[in-house]
Design a protein around this motif. Structure first.
Motif, PDB file in Angstrom:
ATOM      1  N   LYS A 215      44.359  80.742  12.984  1.00 49.99           N
ATOM      2  CA  LYS A 215      43.763  82.150  12.290  1.00 49.99           C
ATOM      3  C   LYS A 215      42.856  82.143  10.552  1.00 49.99           C
ATOM      4  O   LYS A 215      42.685  80.439  10.221  1.00 49.99           O
TER       5      LYS A 215
ATOM      6  N   LYS B 229      29.209 101.153   6.787  1.00 52.73           N
ATOM      7  CA  LYS B 229      27.768 100.936   5.860  1.00 52.73           C
ATOM      8  C   LYS B 229      27.116 101.737   6.168  1.00 52.73           C
ATOM      9  O   LYS B 229      26.344 101.788   4.958  1.00 52.73           O
TER      10      LYS B 229
ATOM     11  N   GLU C  29      42.836  84.929  -2.398  1.00 56.95           N
ATOM     12  CA  GLU C  29      43.627  83.371  -1.939  1.00 56.95           C
ATOM     13  C   GLU C  29      44.523  82.740  -3.332  1.00 56.95           C
ATOM     14  O   GLU C  29      45.331  82.543  -2.742  1.00 56.95           O
TER      15      GLU C  29
ATOM     16  N   VAL D 133      38.218  87.631  -0.800  1.00 53.38           N
ATOM     17  CA  VAL D 133      38.698  86.999  -0.168  1.00 53.38           C
ATOM     18  C   VAL D 133      39.548  85.532  -1.099  1.00 53.38           C
ATOM     19  O   VAL D 133      40.380  84.846  -1.013  1.00 53.38           O
TER      20      VAL D 133
ATOM     21  N   CYS E  40      29.305  95.449  11.868  1.00 51.18           N
ATOM     22  CA  CYS E  40      29.490  93.530  11.657  1.00 51.18           C
ATOM     23  C   CYS E  40      28.733  92.580  11.877  1.00 51.18           C
ATOM     24  O   CYS E  40      28.617  93.031  13.200  1.00 51.18           O
ATOM     25  N   GLU E  41      28.511  91.948  10.928  1.00 47.01           N
ATOM     26  CA  GLU E  41      27.679  90.750  12.058  1.00 47.01           C
ATOM     27  C   GLU E  41      29.031  89.526  12.273  1.00 47.01           C
ATOM     28  O   GLU E  41      28.437  89.092  11.138  1.00 47.01           O
TER      29      GLU E  41
ATOM     30  N   ASP F 173      39.669  96.796   2.775  1.00 44.67           N
ATOM     31  CA  ASP F 173      40.892  96.560   3.667  1.00 44.67           C
ATOM     32  C   ASP F 173      42.240  95.701   2.382  1.00 44.67           C
ATOM     33  O   ASP F 173      42.538  95.146   3.360  1.00 44.67           O
TER      34      ASP F 173
ATOM     35  N   ARG G 247      35.403  93.521  10.692  1.00 45.45           N
ATOM     36  CA  ARG G 247      36.136  93.758   9.668  1.00 45.45           C
ATOM     37  C   ARG G 247      37.617  94.115  10.270  1.00 45.45           C
ATOM     38  O   ARG G 247      38.661  94.147  10.533  1.00 45.45           O
ATOM     39  N   CYS G 248      37.373  94.583  12.002  1.00 44.79           N
ATOM     40  CA  CYS G 248      38.942  95.192  12.678  1.00 44.79           C
ATOM     41  C   CYS G 248      39.328  94.227  13.284  1.00 44.79           C
ATOM     42  O   CYS G 248      40.034  94.278  13.871  1.00 44.79           O
ATOM     43  N   GLY G 249      38.614  92.576  13.849  1.00 45.97           N
ATOM     44  CA  GLY G 249      39.586  91.828  14.364  1.00 45.97           C
ATOM     45  C   GLY G 249      39.122  91.430  16.258  1.00 45.97           C
ATOM     46  O   GLY G 249      39.850  91.218  16.610  1.00 45.97           O
TER      47      GLY G 249
ATOM     48  N   ARG H 178      45.632  95.283   4.057  1.00 47.83           N
ATOM     49  CA  ARG H 178      45.417  94.226   4.991  1.00 47.83           C
ATOM     50  C   ARG H 178      44.815  93.256   5.135  1.00 47.83           C
ATOM     51  O   ARG H 178      45.962  92.243   5.598  1.00 47.83           O
TER      52      ARG H 178
ATOM     53  N   SER I 272      41.361  82.896   7.566  1.00 46.15           N
ATOM     54  CA  SER I 272      40.418  83.500   5.949  1.00 46.15           C
ATOM     55  C   SER I 272      41.518  82.411   5.362  1.00 46.15           C
ATOM     56  O   SER I 272      42.727  82.325   5.741  1.00 46.15           O
TER      57      SER I 272
END
Lengths: 358, 324
Positions: free
Chosen positions: B322, A27, A341, A337, B291-292, A219, B309-311, A222, B324
């Motif tokens: 899960k 960012k 989806e 997303v 990341c927020e 990403d 972003r990275c988990g 991913r 998303s």
């Protein structure tokens, strides 16, 4: 741009050039770029500019950048960015690696300029080393594409890929590469998989920077992987390097010739960037039985807009769903997303009904 | 009696639907989100419980809309689905054989093409939010008209004024210009409807084959002026289903029925409405992405996290949900 730094770094360090790798695009990079770049330039320019500014903080004094000569604006980006940086009082030397107009010698002389007094033999070995690293990285990425939708525990593929890449990055001389690659491949093979799981296959086409840089495409590989989608990219780094910088010197690799032939029916003219390849690869993916195609482009990208207007026709003629995603610094993740989806749902239901009918 | 609950948390409205086992709507609730999704979900649940006759057992919950993850965590949803899929499911059940769905909500507009009951193609507005419900809302309040009266006023127009509709900001300037020239309000409103329909068909619907039957749903479908403008532009009738404003929630309830097939529901009961949920957040300092990260807390305990972003944070919770 994605993992390109791995191979450039290898090449230059082999030639005893000190390399500053800017932090991965983030960012902060984008903010720096957006602040100083013209608003209507596309996102790659903004990110690159940010990368260079971050690299300067770490002490870099020379920029090596790819160029191009075609209708795409990217050909001027090196110069434009250099000018912006000069206005901001950054003292940078600029070397543009461009597709040679006539002979590969043009490219070699530029590399020679960076490397100084080194034997040609060593320079050529260095370039080969860099290229082989690119091939290795591409191989690992392909394995990751296969593993991600099939992994039994979420996230293992990503971790394995990072570890495998570390093996490749650590290699300092060409002799060590095959061994390291074997080790890296073993790491990837160790990811526990459920091989029979039904997966969808989606081809990613579009503008090269957006495809290769995970920060730019949010990403997408991913994200799709975790939704149970095996992806394939129409462009991999080593293929691009071979075709554009070596003018196809390395034979027997996948190249865009086939894609361009496939595009002829729909688009008979070079439109710059990867517009032609986008059209051709979409046709190829349809013929190879992929479930869908996603096109990615940075907002205002002209070559891809040309391609975008052709894709609906391919989609209806060959019966392959196509979705276009446009990214820039304003892109929100939630919207992306939702679209992914929904697209994946569409493909899954389509596949189900087809299987019932068959 | 058994029932399925569908919740659609959108930018402007939060809708709840309770269907019977056969998928018919028993009860529907339409609330304004007002920027407080958690409270609205809780309030909706309360109202739903109050409105239901005696013994209803919820045996499946589905959430959708932009606040679907939030609502899903609070209620313990069995399925969390995007609004494109839910709208398509609902429409194809309510209007069998539907081939085109025009949907205009608060912040987004989409077109869904169905063939043989399956989604064949869709598009959402991409880089522009002009022509969505929020803009109509805003213009109505600028002219001091209740949004509910917008449609009927527009229908009184005999000569719609032509308004530049590509960009919401320019559309507003043009409306003000027309108004200062002395055109009357119904004609301007009807013109606005036509401009929005033009914009929608050119941007969202471009390159799509719009075949009958066409269904128009989403909050904006309440506006008779918009329906009429669509019918004029397309040249054939546009069908607005009876529960046009809660179609997303209806679809979510239908999907919940599918998802709970031979499974027990994760629904946490109507009393979650009285529990204390808080949304917190912090900026992760792990890398320059900053990341927020959003945290959902229930009585001080973190029950879900997302936004990284990275988990690093979302994977840190032991609950294997899960997101998303």
């Amino acid at each position: 741009m994605g993992y390109m730094w791995i191979c450039i770094k290898a090449m230059l360090e082999y030639l005893n050039v000190e390399v500053v790798v800017p932090p991965p695009s983030s960012k902060k990079t984008l903010l720096l770029g957006v602040k100083h770049a013209p608003e209507f330039a596309c996102m790659p320019l903004k990110l690159n500019l940010g990368n260079f500014m971050e690299a300067a903080e770490l002490g870099a004094d020379t920029i090596v950048m790819a160029g191009g000569c075609g209708p795409c604006r990217f050909g001027y980006y090196a110069q434009v960015e250099h000018a912006i940086l000069r206005d901001l009082d950054y003292q940078y030397q600029l070397v543009v690696l461009e597709p040679p107009q006539k002979h590969i010698g043009e490219l070699l002389s530029k590399i020679k300029h960076i490397t100084g007094r080194q034997s040609w033999r060593r320079v050529i070995n260095g370039i080969r080393f860099g290229y082989h690293k690119a091939e290795a990285v591409d191989k690992l990425e392909r394995m990751a594409h296969y593993c991600r939708p099939r992994e039994t525990k979420a996230g293992t593929t990503d971790r394995a890929l990072q570890n495998a890449l570390k093996e490749i990055i650590a290699v300092a001389a060409p002799e060590g590469l095959p061994v390291a690659l074997n080790r890296a491949v073993d790491i990837m093979k160790a990811v526990p998989l459920e091989k029979n799981r039904p997966v969808l296959r989606i081809g990613l086409v579009g503008e090269i920077y957006t495809l290769l840089e995970p920060f730019a495409n949010q990403d997408i590989e991913r994200k799709l992987g975790s939704m149970g989608v095996e992806v394939d990219r129409s462009i991999y780094l080593s293929e691009w390097v071979n075709e554009h910088l070596f003018l196809g010197l390395v034979k027997n690799t996948r190249n865009s010739k086939l894609a361009k032939q496939k595009a002829v029916k729909y688009l008979r003219h070079f439109v710059g960037g990867h517009g032609l390849e986008t059209v051709g690869s979409t046709v190829l993916y349809a013929e190879q039985g992929y479930d869908g195609v996603i096109q990615m482009l940075p907002f205002t990208c002209m070559p891809e807009i040309v391609a975008q207007s052709i894709l609906p026709r391919i989609s209806s003629e060959l019966g392959i769903p196509v979705m276009t995603l446009i990214v820039d610094e304003m892109s929100g993740e939630a919207g992306l997303v939702t679209r992914l989806e929904a697209f994946v749902d569409l493909l899954a239901r389509r596949k189900q009904t087809r299987e019932v009918l068959a | 009696m058994y029932g399925y609950l569908g919740i659609d948390v959108g930018s402007v409205s939060t809708n709840l639907v309770l269907t019977g086992e056969d998928g018919t709507i028993e009860q529907s609730i339409y609330l304004r989100t007002q920027g407080k999704p958690i409270e609205m979900v809780q309030q909706g649940l309360k109202q739903m419980q109050a409105a239901l006759p005696g013994k209803v057992k919820v045996i499946g919950v589905g959430t959708t809309g932009s606040g679907r993850h939030l609502a899903g965590v609070i209620t313990g949803a069995d399925i969390i689905k995007n609004e494109i899929t839910t709208h398509a499911i609902a429409a194809s059940n309510v209007v069998p054989g539907v081939q085109t769905i025009l949907e205009i909500g608060g912040q987004d507009s989409k077109i869904i093409i169905l063939r043989n009951g399956v989604v064949a193609d869709f598009a959402m507005n991409t880089v522009c939010a002009a022509g969505t419900g929020s803009f109509l809302d805003q213009q109505a309040s600028r002219l001091n008209i209740k949004i509910e009266e917008f449609g009927s006023l527009a229908m009184q127009s005999s000569v719609p004024v032509r308004i530049a509709g590509r960009c919401a900001v320019f559309a507003e300037s043009d409306m003000i210009h027309k108004q200062q020239m002395g055109y009357n309000v119904p004609d301007i409103l009807a013109g606005l409807c036509e401009a929005l329909v033009r914009n929608y068909l050119n941007n969202v619907g471009k390159g799509k084959e719009i075949l009958q039957p066409v269904v128009f749903q989403g909050g904006v479908a309440a506006n008779a002026g918009m329906k009429a403008a669509f019918e004029r532009a397309l040249g054939h009738p546009v069908h607005v289903p009876p529960y046009f404003d809660v179609m997303g929630a209806l679809g979510a309830a239908m999907l919940a029925r599918e998802a709970t097939n031979r499974k027990t529901t994760g629904f946490r009961g109507f009393d979650v409405a009285d529990r204390d949920f808080k949304a917190g957040g912090f900026a992760c300092d792990g890398c320059p992405n900053v990341c927020e990260v959003v945290e959902i807390l229930e009585s001080g305990q973190v029950i879900a996290r997302w936004g990284d972003r990275c988990g690093r944070w979302s994977n840190a919770l032991d609950r294997n949900q899960k997101i998303s």
